[in-house]
Design a protein around this motif. Sequence first.
Motif, PDB file in Angstrom:
ATOM      1  N   UNK A  52       0.832  -1.210   0.000  1.00 28.77           N
ATOM      2  CA  UNK A  52       0.000   0.000   0.000  1.00 28.77           C
ATOM      3  C   UNK A  52       0.867   1.260   0.000  1.00 28.77           C
ATOM      4  N   UNK A  53       2.031   1.178   0.640  1.00 24.20           N
ATOM      5  CA  UNK A  53       2.899   2.362   0.728  1.00 24.20           C
ATOM      6  C   UNK A  53       3.602   2.628  -0.599  1.00 24.20           C
ATOM      7  N   UNK A  54       3.601   1.673  -1.491  1.00 27.83           N
ATOM      8  CA  UNK A  54       4.348   1.841  -2.743  1.00 27.83           C
ATOM      9  C   UNK A  54       3.459   1.892  -3.982  1.00 27.83           C
ATOM     10  N   UNK A  55       2.225   2.339  -3.797  1.00 26.62           N
ATOM     11  CA  UNK A  55       1.318   2.393  -4.948  1.00 26.62           C
ATOM     12  C   UNK A  55       1.571   3.606  -5.837  1.00 26.62           C
ATOM     13  N   UNK A  56       2.138   4.666  -5.246  1.00 28.89           N
ATOM     14  CA  UNK A  56       2.450   5.894  -5.996  1.00 28.89           C
ATOM     15  C   UNK A  56       1.290   6.387  -6.856  1.00 28.89           C
TER      16      UNK A  56
END
Length: 346
Positions: free
Chosen positions: A201-205
């Motif tokens: 989720x933190x790397x969806x950009x």
Amino acid sequence: MIFEQIATGGCQSYLVGCADTCAAALIDPEQSQVDRYLALAARESLRIRYLVDTHTHADHFSGTRELARRLEVPVVMHRASPAPFVDMRLDDGEMLAFGKLRLRVMYTPGHTRDSMCLVAEDRVFTGDTLLIGGTGRTDLPTGDPAALHASLFERLLKLDPALEVYPAHDYKGQGHTTIGRELAGNPRLQKSGRAEFVEMMRNLNLSMPTHLTEALRTNMSGGKTVAQLLAEAAATVPFMSLEELKARVESGESDLIVLDVRERDAYEDAHIPGARLLPRGQLELRVNQDLPDPTPRILAYCEFGRISTLAAATLREMGYQRAVALDGGMKAWREAGFPTKTGREA
Ligand SMILES: [Fe+2]
């Protein structure tokens, strides 16, 4: 159960009614569709009793506040909602009862701190907690990927796999899904470990929603959007077409006051022949001096046709009952090749 799904672009709203008593709830209404919901409720012989937002929307304008004003029924949200205008705040496990229907709240923070899902008979309204083939994002204000993980895997996904899922967003026109289908095929749910999920989720950009600032401002305060202000003004004002005005200007019609409400530099650069300058920002303070007679017909115009609508509405409010606005603005006038003048009018 009487059930209607209303799509506005990718936003999904739901009208849920009790067939025996005609009482209904409207879930996640969108501001621009207020008339549609009312018409739909009338068509289905439903009386809307509750206006529910599943969470504070950051990507579109909620219609709950305006509908509440019109229908005099409560706006319902989770207890964690920051909006001061919420009339009824629900907590986990509580129900909204209307007719024979029950909407049961499952508190599912993560997409936002105030996200809730609503379970009714064979279906669940998941807001942005669970989407078709996706989940809500967790990178906007009050989002929390670890909380979303817990809400999904410890709560929502433990419900009956046959339960139908109706999300607040669906961009591909799929309509709905089921818990079981999402467990099996939703790519975001394949990493069920908490750390992995949070990392994903933190790397969806994702890019920011278009109206983020205005949506949060208005949805959290109950204030009006710019589009709403303009629509309210436009509803009180008649308009005149560019062609109609051109014909009247060219025929030298003397009892029509054409008012340019832009700033002086724009006016002097190019204006409609015969137009007077009265900038919108000075309108209220200068009308007594500039427009002492409230009886003639006044046409206001600006660059795009929006500010002039507000100006004409203000003039009408002040007693200039023949004030109208140009349907279009100076930009369209120039593009049409209609005549202009530069500098000051004599
Ligand atoms: Fe959302």
